[in-house]
Design an enzyme around this catalytic site. Sequence first.
Site, short mmCIF file in Angstrom:
data_model
loop_
_atom_site.label_atom_id
_atom_site.label_comp_id
_atom_site.label_asym_id
_atom_site.label_seq_id
_atom_site.Cartn_x
_atom_site.Cartn_y
_atom_site.Cartn_z
N ASP A 11 0.64 -1.13 -0.12
CA ASP A 11 -0.02 0.08 -0.08
C ASP A 11 0.92 1.17 -0.17
O ASP A 11 2.05 1.25 0.46
CB ASP A 11 -1.02 -0.19 1.29
CG ASP A 11 -2.15 0.90 1.19
OD1 ASP A 11 -2.24 1.42 0.06
OD2 ASP A 11 -2.75 0.99 2.10
N ASN A 51 -10.97 -2.31 -5.39
CA ASN A 51 -10.31 -1.46 -6.15
C ASN A 51 -11.04 -1.05 -7.36
O ASN A 51 -10.51 -0.16 -8.15
CB ASN A 51 -8.84 -2.12 -6.23
CG ASN A 51 -8.11 -2.07 -5.29
OD1 ASN A 51 -7.01 -2.84 -4.89
ND2 ASN A 51 -8.21 -1.05 -4.29
C1 IPE Z 1 -5.56 -2.68 -0.21
O1 IPE Z 1 -5.07 -1.42 -0.43
C2 IPE Z 1 -5.52 -3.51 -1.43
C3 IPE Z 1 -4.09 -3.67 -2.01
C4 IPE Z 1 -3.20 -3.32 -1.69
C5 IPE Z 1 -4.08 -4.13 -3.33
P1 IPE Z 1 -6.09 -0.25 -0.45
O2 IPE Z 1 -5.52 0.86 -0.63
O3 IPE Z 1 -7.14 -0.73 -1.39
O4 IPE Z 1 -6.99 -0.41 0.83
P2 IPE Z 1 -7.84 0.85 1.74
O5 IPE Z 1 -8.82 1.09 0.49
O6 IPE Z 1 -6.89 1.79 2.07
O7 IPE Z 1 -8.53 -0.03 2.68
C1 IPE Z 2 -1.62 0.26 -3.24
O1 IPE Z 2 -1.47 1.69 -3.42
C2 IPE Z 2 -1.80 -0.36 -4.49
C3 IPE Z 2 -3.34 -0.97 -4.90
C4 IPE Z 2 -4.20 -0.75 -4.22
C5 IPE Z 2 -3.72 -1.25 -6.34
P1 IPE Z 2 -2.59 2.59 -3.40
O2 IPE Z 2 -2.92 3.09 -4.65
O3 IPE Z 2 -3.86 2.20 -2.28
O4 IPE Z 2 -1.87 3.76 -2.50
P2 IPE Z 2 -2.51 4.90 -1.74
O5 IPE Z 2 -3.08 4.23 -0.52
O6 IPE Z 2 -3.81 5.84 -2.43
O7 IPE Z 2 -1.49 5.83 -1.36
MG MG Z 3 -4.27 2.56 -0.62
#
Ligand code: IPE
Ligand code: IPE
Ligand code: MG
Length: 241
Positions: free
Chosen positions: A16, A64
């Site tokens: 993340d 997502n």
């Molecule tokens: C969890 O991260 C999913 C992945 C890392 C693929 P998100 O960024 O989607 O989670 P939330 O929305 O902060 O809970």
């Molecule tokens: C994790 O990074 C990757 C996926 C969930 C695909 P994020 O895209 O959630 O990054 P933040 O949480 O917005 O920084």
């Molecule tokens: Mg995220």
Amino acid sequence: MLDMDRIPSHVAIIMDGNGRWAKKRGLPRLAGHNAGMKSMIEIVRRSKALGLDHLTLYAFSTENWKRSAEEVSGIFKLLIRYVESELRVIMDNNVRIRILGDYSPLPKDSRAAVEKAITQTAGNTGMQLNIALNYGGRAEILRAVQHLASDAKAGRVDPEEITEESISDYLYTGRTETGCGDPELIIRTSGEERLSNFLLWQSAYSEFVFTDVLWPDFTPEEYEKCLEEYQSRDRRFGGRK
Ligand code: IPE
Ligand code: IPE
Ligand code: MG
């Protein structure tokens, strides 16, 4: 110091912070995902070098899809690009790729790339890399319940005989699917401290390590610090010591 005799067999990572990494630099979110792919390759290599049996990476959740169409399609395009450019490295490392989740709703070319990665690496006997793609813990449990109920209805399963082990076997991590079982350790980067629908059943006794480092900045050295933290934990599983 990392104790090489106590390296966990299965580590799962919630990768993340790609978006925040990009934002900090005034770059588009996809630049963050691109940088995140590079971290991923490094962590796969180090995991293999450390002797893990299974590395499970949360790449795309069932939630997502709520992101913009541009971001979602951009993530899948990056996936194709990295399969093309890194499959050689994966092969050289004798790593086998498996998928947790239902990747059938992905765009056709991304699905083809995923299938290529699965087929080409199928004979590899080194570490198994499990990529959670369109994965959700609840969706996984729902799917298991549906399979179990239809097996019971068909007389293949006796409801009285269902055990925790048999439920585990109906999950993506079960012996008939990827066989990776429960992770000893779950790492989440970027400072968030939640599961976000990852491995709900399998995490019952996992250790958690949360780090503030954003995924694109997560180096093999940071990774080893997380493994050291894991090694300092006292795992009791409800018993006494
Ligand atoms: C969890 O991260 C999913 C992945 C890392 C693929 P998100 O960024 O989607 O989670 P939330 O929305 O902060 O809970
Ligand atoms: C994790 O990074 C990757 C996926 C969930 C695909 P994020 O895209 O959630 O990054 P933040 O949480 O917005 O920084
Ligand atoms: Mg995220």
